[in-house]
Enzyme design. Structure first.
Site, PDB file in Angstrom:
ATOM      1  N   HIS A 114      56.666  22.564  -8.939  1.00  0.00           N
ATOM      2  CA  HIS A 114      55.822  22.279  -8.039  1.00  0.00           C
ATOM      3  C   HIS A 114      54.800  21.515  -8.477  1.00  0.00           C
ATOM      4  O   HIS A 114      54.100  20.877  -7.412  1.00  0.00           O
ATOM      5  CB  HIS A 114      55.555  23.584  -7.183  1.00  0.00           C
ATOM      6  CG  HIS A 114      54.396  24.541  -8.049  1.00  0.00           C
ATOM      7  ND1 HIS A 114      54.628  25.516  -8.646  1.00  0.00           N
ATOM      8  CD2 HIS A 114      52.869  24.116  -7.864  1.00  0.00           C
ATOM      9  CE1 HIS A 114      53.566  25.937  -9.142  1.00  0.00           C
ATOM     10  NE2 HIS A 114      52.591  25.294  -8.581  1.00  0.00           N
ATOM     11  N   ASP A 144      61.211  27.223 -10.648  1.00  0.00           N
ATOM     12  CA  ASP A 144      59.971  26.415 -10.843  1.00  0.00           C
ATOM     13  C   ASP A 144      59.532  25.737 -12.148  1.00  0.00           C
ATOM     14  O   ASP A 144      58.653  26.129 -12.644  1.00  0.00           O
ATOM     15  CB  ASP A 144      58.802  27.274 -10.390  1.00  0.00           C
ATOM     16  CG  ASP A 144      57.675  26.679 -10.039  1.00  0.00           C
ATOM     17  OD1 ASP A 144      57.801  25.622  -9.678  1.00  0.00           O
ATOM     18  OD2 ASP A 144      56.466  27.392  -9.991  1.00  0.00           O
ATOM     19  N   SER A 220      48.640  25.609 -12.847  1.00  0.00           N
ATOM     20  CA  SER A 220      49.917  25.677 -12.790  1.00  0.00           C
ATOM     21  C   SER A 220      50.629  24.990 -13.950  1.00  0.00           C
ATOM     22  O   SER A 220      50.235  23.658 -14.179  1.00  0.00           O
ATOM     23  CB  SER A 220      50.354  25.140 -11.209  1.00  0.00           C
ATOM     24  OG  SER A 220      50.554  26.252 -10.798  1.00  0.00           O
TER      25      SER A 220
END
Length: 408
Positions: A114, A144, A220
Site C-alpha cells: 500500500h 501487503d 508503513s
C-alpha cells in the site's frame, strides 16, 4: 529448533513470561503509510538469481535499543512516491511517504504494497541522504508486501529473525519515517499480542503482530526488530482515534516475517507467486444457519469448475467441518491449513451435506499468479470471506500521507 533459538527463547521467556492472547477489541483501523520458518537469515543475491540465503545471526546477546538502531539504521530507507489522481476533472500529483528496508547488498528493498500502490514513480532515500529511482519488481496485495530494486551495490541488508518465536511482552523496536518528515526515527515497545485477525480493504484478511511501539503515518513498510537486531515484522497498520471520544494510543500492527519471506523470494526469483489451492470460495457458517442446527465449519460458496475441489466432488453449500482430522470451526481454519500443505498433497475432508456427513479426498493444486497482476475480485480466490470471526478487526481504508518530498 537449534541451540541458538533455544537460548534465545529461554532468555525471552525468563524475562517476559509466557505468551498470552489478549481479549478482542472491535475498533476501526487505518493503514499507516502506511511461509518459511527456521533460523535467522540475511537476504542476498546468488549470481544472476536473487534469493534469500539462510545464515546465523551475528550475536546471541540481547542488545540495547541504541545498539539495534546503530546496526540497522543504514538498512532502513525512506520511500517517496508520486501519485496522479483525477480530482474534479483535473489531474493532481501528490507525494506519499513511507518506509522500507534493504534485503540484499545489490539493492532489493522490502516495503508494504500500500506504500507504492498506484504510484507513477518511486524514490528511495538512504540514511546517508543518497537518493535513487526505484523499480517495482513485484508485489502481493493479499499480503501487503512489495519488492523494489535500486541500482546500488555494497548495501547493508537486514537479518531476519523467526517471528514464530515471539512471545507477548517481548521488547521490540521500530525504525521508520513517521509523518514522512521525522526520518529514521526509532520507537520502542513490546509485543502486545500475537495472531490478531485483521481485515484489510478488499476483504483481505491477515494475522498480525500487535505492538505498543509508536507506529504512525510514514512508518508503513518499515521493520520491527527484536532485541537481537533481527527483523521479525513489517509495520503496516495502527488504530485510529477518528470517530471515538477516547484517545487511542500505541496500538500498532506488523506483518510477521515468517508469513511472507517465501512470497518475497518467489517475487525476486521467478516474478510470480505460487500458492497451494483447492478451488473454492468459503465463508463462516452464518448465525442464521447455526440456528437451524448447521455445525460450525467452512461454508462453501462456490466451486471452480475443473479445480481439485470440483474433481473431489465438493459442492456449493457443503460445510467442511474437518481436514485430516483437524476440526474446522470457520473459514480461517481451512485457509490456513490448505496454505500449509504442498502441491500434490492429499487432504481428507469431512463434509456436512444436507443432514449427512461424508468424507472426500482432495488433491492440493497449484495456483500461480504474476507478481504484477491485474486486480482480481476477492471472490475468485480461496481467501476467506463473509462473516467476521470473533476477535477480528476491520481496516476500512489506507491512510497515505500527502505533502512535499520529505527526503530532499
Amino acid at each position: 529448533m537449534n541451540d541458538t533459538q533455544n537460548t534465545k527463547r529461554t532468555a525471552l521467556l525468563s524475562r517476559h513470561g509466557t505468551a498470552r492472547r489478549m481479549g478482542a477489541i472491535l475498533l476501526a483501523l487505518v493503514m499507516v503509510c502506511a511461509a518459511i520458518t527456521g533460523s535467522a537469515f540475511a537476504a542476498e543475491t546468488n549470481g544472476e538469481t536473487s534469493g534469500l540465503v539462510f545464515t546465523s545471526a551475528e550475536n546471541d546477546e540481547i542488545l540495547s535499543a541504541a545498539e539495534v538502531y546503530v546496526r540497522n539504521v543504514n538498512s532502513t530507507v525512506g520511500i517517496t512516491t508520486s501519485i496522479t489522481t483525477n480530482l474534479f476533472g483535473y489531474e493532481s500529483t501528490s507525494a506519499a511517504a513511507g518506509s522500507g528496508f534493504i534485503i540484499t547488498e545489490d539493492g532489493y528493498i522490502l516495503t508494504n504494497y500500500h506504500v507504492v500502490e498506484e504510484s507513477q514513480s518511486i524514490t528511495v532515500t538512504l540514511y546517508d541522504n543518497e537518493t535513487y529511482d526505484a523499480e517495482l519488481i513485484g508485489y502481493d496485495d493479499s499480503n501487503d508486501v512489495a519488492v523494489l530494486k535500486i541500482d546500488a551495490e555494497g548495501l547493508t541488508p537486514v537479518i531476519f529473525g523467526d517471528s514464530d518465536e515471539l512471545v507477548v511482552g517481548q521488547d521490540v523496536v521500530a525504525i521508520g519515517n513517521p509523518l514522512g518528515e521525522l526520518t529514521f526515527s526509532l520507537t520502542r515497545g513490546i509485543i502486545s499480542a500475537l495472531g490478531r485477525d485483521v481485515t484489510l480493504s478488499g476483504s483481505v484478511r491477515m494475522k498480525l503482530i500487535q505492538t505498543d511501539c509508536a507506529i504512525n503515518s510514514g512508518n508503513s513498510g518499515g521493520a520491527l526488530f527484536n532485541m537481537y537486531g533481527e527483523v521479525i515484522g513489517i509495520t503496516n497498520a495502527k488504530y485510529s482515534s477518528s470517530g471515538y471520544s477516547a484517545s487511542i494510543d500505541n496500538i500498532g500492527f506488523a506483518i510477521p516475517v515468517n508469513s511472507i519471506t517465501g512470497i518475497v523470494e518467489q517475487i525476486m526469483t521467478t516474478g510470480s507467486i505460487s500458492t497451494p489451492y483447492i478451488g473454492i470460495t468459503i465463508m463462516n457458517v452464518s448465525s442464521d444457519l447455526k440456528a437451524y442446527g448447521i455445525p460450525d465449519g467452512a461454508d462453501v460458496q462456490s466451486v471452480t469448475e475443473g479445480s481439485p475441489a470440483d474433481e473431489a466432488g465438493i459442492k456449493k453449500n457443503d460445510i467442511i467441518i474437518e481436514a485430516d482430522g483437524r476440526t474446522i470451526t470457520g473459514s480461517d481454519d481451512l485457509v490456513t491449513y490448505v496454505r500449509s500443505r504442498s502441491v500434490g498433497d492429499e487432504i481428507l475432508l469431512k463434509i456436512y451435506r444436507q443432514g449427512e456427513t461424508l468424507e472426500l479426498t482432495v488433491v492440493v493444486g497449484e495456483n500461480v499468479k504474476s507478481a504484477l497482476p491485474e486486480p482480481e475480485p476477492a471472490s475468485e480466490s480461496d481467501a476467506a470471506s463473509g462473516e467476521m470471526p470473533s476477535g477480528s478487526i476491520t481496516i476500512p481504508n489506507f491512510d497515505k500521507f500527502f505533502g512535499e518530498d520529505f527526503f530532499n
